[in-house]
Motif scaffolding. Sequence first.
Motif, short mmCIF file in Angstrom:
data_model
loop_
_atom_site.label_atom_id
_atom_site.label_comp_id
_atom_site.label_asym_id
_atom_site.label_seq_id
_atom_site.Cartn_x
_atom_site.Cartn_y
_atom_site.Cartn_z
N VAL A 150 0.84 -1.20 0.00
CA VAL A 150 0.00 0.00 0.00
C VAL A 150 0.87 1.25 0.00
N ALA A 151 1.96 1.21 0.76
CA ALA A 151 2.87 2.35 0.82
C ALA A 151 3.49 2.64 -0.54
N ARG A 152 3.86 1.58 -1.27
CA ARG A 152 4.46 1.78 -2.60
C ARG A 152 3.44 2.37 -3.56
N VAL A 153 2.18 1.92 -3.46
CA VAL A 153 1.15 2.39 -4.39
C VAL A 153 0.73 3.83 -4.09
N THR A 154 0.54 4.13 -2.80
CA THR A 154 0.03 5.44 -2.42
C THR A 154 1.12 6.48 -2.23
N LYS A 155 2.38 6.04 -2.14
CA LYS A 155 3.53 6.93 -1.89
C LYS A 155 3.47 7.54 -0.49
N LEU A 156 2.67 6.94 0.39
CA LEU A 156 2.62 7.39 1.78
C LEU A 156 3.63 6.62 2.61
N LEU A 161 0.87 4.82 7.42
CA LEU A 161 -0.16 3.82 7.13
C LEU A 161 -0.38 2.90 8.33
N PHE A 171 -8.73 -0.86 5.01
CA PHE A 171 -7.60 -1.26 4.18
C PHE A 171 -6.52 -2.00 4.98
#
Length: 238
Positions: A150-156, A161, A171
């Motif tokens: 999720v971090a890679r996709v959202t750049k957060l 997260l 999520f």
Amino acid sequence: MTLAEILASLFPEGHAVTVADGLVAGEGPFEGGRLRVIGVDGDAPLGVEGALTLAGHVLDAVRAGDKAPILVAVDSDSQRMSRRDELLGLNECLAHLAKALLLADRRGHPTVGLLYGHSAAGAFIATALATRVLAALPGANPSVMDLPSVARVTKLPLEKLQEMAKSTPVFAPGLDNMLATGAVHAVLDPEKPLGPQIRDLIAVLPERDERDRLGQERGGRPVAEAIAKAVADQIRAG
């Protein structure tokens, strides 16, 4: 519980369920008839061949016409992350498996998912989440997408997260969060025979997908049911 322990609890009189290359298939006596079993064992990834094989077992059950319940036992990795599988249309094969389970449901086969280990991403969606109801055993560890992904996709940042996941189940990975969102209907008691627990789930199968309602009641998805209803109302209104 291991798959062997689950099968022994489900079928104390014996069964004909086998595992080959991580794929589960077979049947056993159940409530005067039989319970068909398919699934993934050993945290195995689900690739093109596996998805098509499992879909074939489901379609064979539909062709048999006996409306026997189908149990989907799941301890998988995610879908197989290989260039070969992607080029061969893994997404379509996973969709085919999910649609086969939906077809079985519509043809009168009660479909029940049973999470007893890990599962994630496309493999989770095409197996466990494609059943009418989804149960789990303590210790199951499902996720639609793990937080590093999720971090890679959202750049957060991952740390952000992880903090958000404490209050936003929709999520976040893990059995407790899947329960809160309504994705998992019930957690079974491994200290009691599983056959009667599966029977009781089948006896009260909802006529429609109730995950939105459960998510609202449990606080994990407070607005999903209202939004889905609004969309359906607009479609019916033309």
